[in-house]
Scaffold this motif. Structure first.
Motif, mmCIF file in Angstrom:
data_model
loop_
_atom_site.group_PDB
_atom_site.id
_atom_site.type_symbol
_atom_site.label_atom_id
_atom_site.label_comp_id
_atom_site.label_asym_id
_atom_site.label_seq_id
_atom_site.Cartn_x
_atom_site.Cartn_y
_atom_site.Cartn_z
ATOM 1 N N LEU A 120 0.824 -1.210 0.000
ATOM 2 C CA LEU A 120 0.000 0.000 0.000
ATOM 3 C C LEU A 120 0.858 1.260 0.000
ATOM 4 O O LEU A 120 0.523 2.249 -0.656
ATOM 5 C CB LEU A 120 -0.941 -0.005 1.203
ATOM 6 C CG LEU A 120 -2.042 -1.064 1.181
ATOM 7 C CD1 LEU A 120 -2.802 -1.051 2.501
ATOM 8 C CD2 LEU A 120 -2.978 -0.840 0.024
ATOM 9 N N ALA A 121 1.970 1.246 0.725
ATOM 10 C CA ALA A 121 2.861 2.411 0.770
ATOM 11 C C ALA A 121 3.465 2.677 -0.604
ATOM 12 O O ALA A 121 3.535 3.823 -1.059
ATOM 13 C CB ALA A 121 3.951 2.202 1.809
ATOM 14 N N VAL A 122 3.905 1.632 -1.304
ATOM 15 C CA VAL A 122 4.476 1.802 -2.636
ATOM 16 C C VAL A 122 3.403 2.309 -3.596
ATOM 17 O O VAL A 122 3.645 3.216 -4.399
ATOM 18 C CB VAL A 122 5.102 0.471 -3.134
ATOM 19 C CG1 VAL A 122 5.445 0.543 -4.609
ATOM 20 C CG2 VAL A 122 6.336 0.133 -2.319
ATOM 21 N N GLY A 123 2.191 1.741 -3.514
ATOM 22 C CA GLY A 123 1.096 2.203 -4.368
ATOM 23 C C GLY A 123 0.776 3.665 -4.128
ATOM 24 O O GLY A 123 0.537 4.429 -5.075
ATOM 25 N N GLY A 124 0.768 4.078 -2.880
ATOM 26 C CA GLY A 124 0.521 5.490 -2.559
ATOM 27 C C GLY A 124 1.618 6.383 -3.089
ATOM 28 O O GLY A 124 1.353 7.476 -3.609
ATOM 29 N N GLY A 125 2.864 5.944 -2.979
ATOM 30 C CA GLY A 125 3.984 6.722 -3.515
ATOM 31 C C GLY A 125 3.896 6.879 -5.021
ATOM 32 O O GLY A 125 4.151 7.957 -5.571
ATOM 33 N N ILE A 126 3.530 5.797 -5.709
ATOM 34 C CA ILE A 126 3.377 5.861 -7.168
ATOM 35 C C ILE A 126 2.258 6.824 -7.537
ATOM 36 O O ILE A 126 2.385 7.614 -8.484
ATOM 37 C CB ILE A 126 3.129 4.448 -7.733
ATOM 38 C CG1 ILE A 126 4.403 3.606 -7.609
ATOM 39 C CG2 ILE A 126 2.664 4.511 -9.179
ATOM 40 C CD1 ILE A 126 4.226 2.143 -7.932
ATOM 41 N N ALA A 127 1.160 6.804 -6.789
ATOM 42 C CA ALA A 127 0.045 7.710 -7.062
ATOM 43 C C ALA A 127 0.474 9.172 -6.884
ATOM 44 O O ALA A 127 0.112 10.040 -7.686
ATOM 45 C CB ALA A 127 -1.140 7.388 -6.157
ATOM 46 N N LEU A 133 3.582 10.381 -7.183
ATOM 47 C CA LEU A 133 4.485 10.719 -8.282
ATOM 48 C C LEU A 133 3.717 10.927 -9.586
ATOM 49 O O LEU A 133 4.021 11.843 -10.360
ATOM 50 C CB LEU A 133 5.534 9.618 -8.458
ATOM 51 C CG LEU A 133 6.597 9.539 -7.363
ATOM 52 C CD1 LEU A 133 7.491 8.331 -7.576
ATOM 53 C CD2 LEU A 133 7.418 10.813 -7.319
ATOM 54 N N ALA A 134 2.730 10.070 -9.847
ATOM 55 C CA ALA A 134 1.933 10.210 -11.065
ATOM 56 C C ALA A 134 1.175 11.540 -11.052
ATOM 57 O O ALA A 134 1.108 12.237 -12.079
ATOM 58 C CB ALA A 134 0.973 9.038 -11.200
ATOM 59 N N GLY A 135 0.614 11.900 -9.913
ATOM 60 C CA GLY A 135 -0.091 13.179 -9.798
ATOM 61 C C GLY A 135 0.839 14.354 -10.029
ATOM 62 O O GLY A 135 0.494 15.323 -10.711
ATOM 63 N N GLY A 136 2.044 14.271 -9.492
ATOM 64 C CA GLY A 136 3.036 15.335 -9.718
ATOM 65 C C GLY A 136 3.423 15.426 -11.181
ATOM 66 O O GLY A 136 3.603 16.522 -11.729
ATOM 67 N N GLY A 137 3.561 14.261 -11.845
ATOM 68 C CA GLY A 137 3.891 14.256 -13.271
ATOM 69 C C GLY A 137 2.795 14.889 -14.106
ATOM 70 O O GLY A 137 3.068 15.641 -15.051
#
Length: 116
Positions: A89-96, A98-102
């Motif tokens: 869940l932590a990795v998924g949240g981090g990816i989300a 980063l994707a939002g920032g991109g």
């Protein structure tokens, strides 16, 4: 309950609660809540048949703890029900994040390229 003699006279409320896993009911989670209304009265006040609770103290030994006079713990730690899903869940949240920032970065570049 130990109440100091200069405590204000009146009523109070204490609320407590908790949640525990009940292994006898197929692992159900059972919430437990309780409340108690307290009434602090002046010394010598008649309280309609109630009796004060006594006890609640454990005598303390004067001995220093040694291997012979203390409880030896055995067994395993309690099973808290946690799993290895937390890192996922932590990795998924981090990816989300980063994707939002991109997406924000790309939208800002697009807006700037349209303006100029």
């Amino acid at each position: 309950m130990d109440v100091k003699k200069n405590a204000p006279i009146g009523e109070g409320l204490t609320i407590g609660g908790g949640i525990y896993m009940d292994t006898t009911k197929d692992g159900c989670i059972d919430p437990v809540f309780d409340s108690v209304v307290l009434r602090i009265v002046a010394p010598g006040t008649k309280t309609e048949g109630t009796t004060p609770q006594t006890g609640g103290r454990v005598p303390i030994s004067g001995q220093k703890p040694t291997k012979n006079n203390t409880t030896q713990l055995t067994g395993d730690l309690a099973d808290t029900g946690s799993s290895s899903l937390t890192p996922t869940l932590a990795v998924g949240g981090g990816i989300a994040v980063l994707a939002g920032g991109g997406v924000l970065f790309a939208m800002k570049r697009r807006k700037n390229s349209l303006a100029g």
